[in-house]
Design a protein around this motif. Structure first.
Motif, PDB file in Angstrom:
ATOM      1  N   VAL A  39       0.625  -1.089  -0.021  1.00  0.00           N
ATOM      2  CA  VAL A  39      -0.072   0.170  -0.075  1.00  0.00           C
ATOM      3  C   VAL A  39       0.780   1.356   0.095  1.00  0.00           C
ATOM      4  CG1 VAL A  39      -1.664   1.352   1.470  1.00  0.00           C
ATOM      5  CG2 VAL A  39      -1.872  -1.225   1.221  1.00  0.00           C
ATOM      6  N   LEU A  42       2.326   1.746  -3.352  1.00  0.00           N
ATOM      7  CA  LEU A  42       1.293   2.278  -4.274  1.00  0.00           C
ATOM      8  C   LEU A  42       1.174   3.914  -4.080  1.00  0.00           C
ATOM      9  CD1 LEU A  42      -1.340  -0.479  -4.480  1.00  0.00           C
ATOM     10  CD2 LEU A  42       0.518   0.341  -6.359  1.00  0.00           C
ATOM     11  N   GLN A  43       0.995   4.201  -2.674  1.00  0.00           N
ATOM     12  CA  GLN A  43       0.879   5.664  -2.351  1.00  0.00           C
ATOM     13  C   GLN A  43       1.798   6.544  -2.807  1.00  0.00           C
ATOM     14  OE1 GLN A  43      -0.086   5.466   1.897  1.00  0.00           O
ATOM     15  NE2 GLN A  43      -2.202   5.359   1.836  1.00  0.00           N
ATOM     16  N   THR A  46       2.183   6.824  -6.637  1.00  0.00           N
ATOM     17  CA  THR A  46       1.110   7.628  -7.242  1.00  0.00           C
ATOM     18  C   THR A  46       1.226   8.987  -6.872  1.00  0.00           C
ATOM     19  OG1 THR A  46      -0.516   6.762  -5.583  1.00  0.00           O
ATOM     20  CG2 THR A  46      -0.913   5.743  -7.636  1.00  0.00           C
ATOM     21  N   LEU A  89      -5.843   7.938  -8.241  1.00  0.00           N
ATOM     22  CA  LEU A  89      -5.470   6.708  -7.549  1.00  0.00           C
ATOM     23  C   LEU A  89      -4.904   6.637  -6.393  1.00  0.00           C
ATOM     24  CD1 LEU A  89      -3.760   5.257 -11.042  1.00  0.00           C
ATOM     25  CD2 LEU A  89      -5.877   4.678 -10.262  1.00  0.00           C
ATOM     26  N   HIS A  90      -4.220   7.680  -6.173  1.00  0.00           N
ATOM     27  CA  HIS A  90      -3.176   8.332  -5.009  1.00  0.00           C
ATOM     28  C   HIS A  90      -4.441   8.176  -3.912  1.00  0.00           C
ATOM     29  CE1 HIS A  90      -0.166   9.837  -2.668  1.00  0.00           C
ATOM     30  NE2 HIS A  90      -0.834  11.045  -2.301  1.00  0.00           N
ATOM     31  N   THR A  93      -5.861   4.967  -3.033  1.00  0.00           N
ATOM     32  CA  THR A  93      -4.996   3.965  -2.191  1.00  0.00           C
ATOM     33  C   THR A  93      -5.281   4.516  -0.700  1.00  0.00           C
ATOM     34  OG1 THR A  93      -2.939   5.350  -2.352  1.00  0.00           O
ATOM     35  CG2 THR A  93      -3.289   3.648  -4.104  1.00  0.00           C
ATOM     36  N   TYR A  94      -5.609   5.610  -0.440  1.00  0.00           N
ATOM     37  CA  TYR A  94      -5.724   6.249   0.825  1.00  0.00           C
ATOM     38  C   TYR A  94      -7.156   5.742   1.186  1.00  0.00           C
ATOM     39  CZ  TYR A  94      -7.122   9.754   4.338  1.00  0.00           C
ATOM     40  OH  TYR A  94      -7.626  10.418   5.333  1.00  0.00           O
ATOM     41  N   PRO A  97      -7.238   1.347   1.439  1.00  0.00           N
ATOM     42  CA  PRO A  97      -6.691   0.530   2.388  1.00  0.00           C
ATOM     43  C   PRO A  97      -6.321   1.259   3.739  1.00  0.00           C
ATOM     44  CG  PRO A  97      -5.608   0.493   0.106  1.00  0.00           C
ATOM     45  CD  PRO A  97      -6.623   1.352   0.091  1.00  0.00           C
ATOM     46  N   ASP A  98      -6.391   2.596   3.642  1.00  0.00           N
ATOM     47  CA  ASP A  98      -6.095   3.425   4.943  1.00  0.00           C
ATOM     48  C   ASP A  98      -7.428   3.570   5.466  1.00  0.00           C
ATOM     49  OD1 ASP A  98      -3.385   3.869   4.534  1.00  0.00           O
ATOM     50  OD2 ASP A  98      -3.545   5.834   4.883  1.00  0.00           O
TER      51      ASP A  98
END
Ligand code: HEM
Length: 214
Positions: A39, A42-43, A46, A89-90, A93-94, A97-98
């Motif tokens: 994760v 990816l974070q 992006t 996308l950024h 990813t938050y 998953p976050d």
């Protein structure tokens, strides 16, 4: 050079190049090759690409003028939309998953952590730009107002840099580097605006000098 810039193949090639970071991430997801913390990888990737695409977009106007390549304008919208694509996308990813897609938890986090607040503000500023990026929208709201609205990309880039600067714990070299690039690109615009205004200032015609001797 002009033939190259106006070719639809060049535009298509640039489009494919802009997709490479995305394709690379998809490939690494498929191969489970995102390191110990997928994760985070990816974070970070992006986030980095969002900032890069914001800088690329901001480069178009100075490069058009400095290198006398007006046709570079053909790429500005695409680059801006790619910045929006990578920030979306950024953000996902938050949010996924976050925050487990919990919007109220996310809003609390946005209010609580300053680096998230500025990042989120930058993202929100980019949404109307992405929506109104078409020629139809320029016609609908008028060129002048459209231009004013699209100046918020300057704030999005500055907030993006602050977001990055605030989140790094020790080594600030990369955010400072991006900060310097954004500062140069914005100062260039300020200089351009200033000199254009000076150039447009009404020319004072000197009063005819009447000499007693004439
Ligand atoms: C224009 C908007 C944005 C830009 C330019 C941006 C840029 C970045 C960059 C460059 C990084 C660090 C990458 C690295 O370390 O290599 C990052 C990390 C991060 N960003 Fe953003 N971001 C933006 C918006 C957002 C938004 C909207 C959110 C969430 C609401 C967000 C949440 C995060 C998080 C959670 C991290 C990782 C923090 C950590 O590792 O501790 N960002 N962002």
């Amino acid at each position: 050079m002009r033939a190259l810039l106006i070719s639809k193949w060049t535009k298509f090639a640039v489009f494919l190049i802009c997709l490479i970071p995305f394709a690379d991430l998809v490939w690494r997801i498929i191969k489970s090759d995102l390191g110990a913390n997928p994760v985070e990888t990816l974070q970070h990737a992006t986030g980095d690409w969002t900032l890069r695409f914001l800088v690329f977009t901001l480069c178009i106007t100075p490069f058009r003028k400095l290198f006398k390549l007006p046709d570079l304008i053909r790429f500005r919208r695409m680059l801006g939309l790619f910045a929006f694509f990578y920030v979306s996308l950024h953000f996902l990813t938050y949010l996924g998953p976050d925050q487990a897609f919990d919007f109220s938890g996310m809003l609390k986090d946005v209010a609580k952590r300053p680096f998230i607040t500025v990042g989120f503000t930058a993202f929100v500023l980019l949404i109307p730009l992405a929506i109104t990026s078409t020629a139809g929208w320029i016609r609908r709201i008028g060129g002048k107002r459209w231009q004013m609205l699209h100046r918020s990309i300057y704030f999005a880039a500055v907030f993006g840099v602050i977001h990055y600067y605030w989140l790094v714990k020790s080594d600030v070299r990369k955010p400072v580097f991006y900060g310097a690039l954004v500062a140069i690109l914005l100062l260039w615009r300020l200089g351009d605006w200033f000199f254009k205004r000076r150039g447009q200032a009404p020319v004072r015609v000197a009063a005819p000098h009447i000499s007693m001797n004439s």
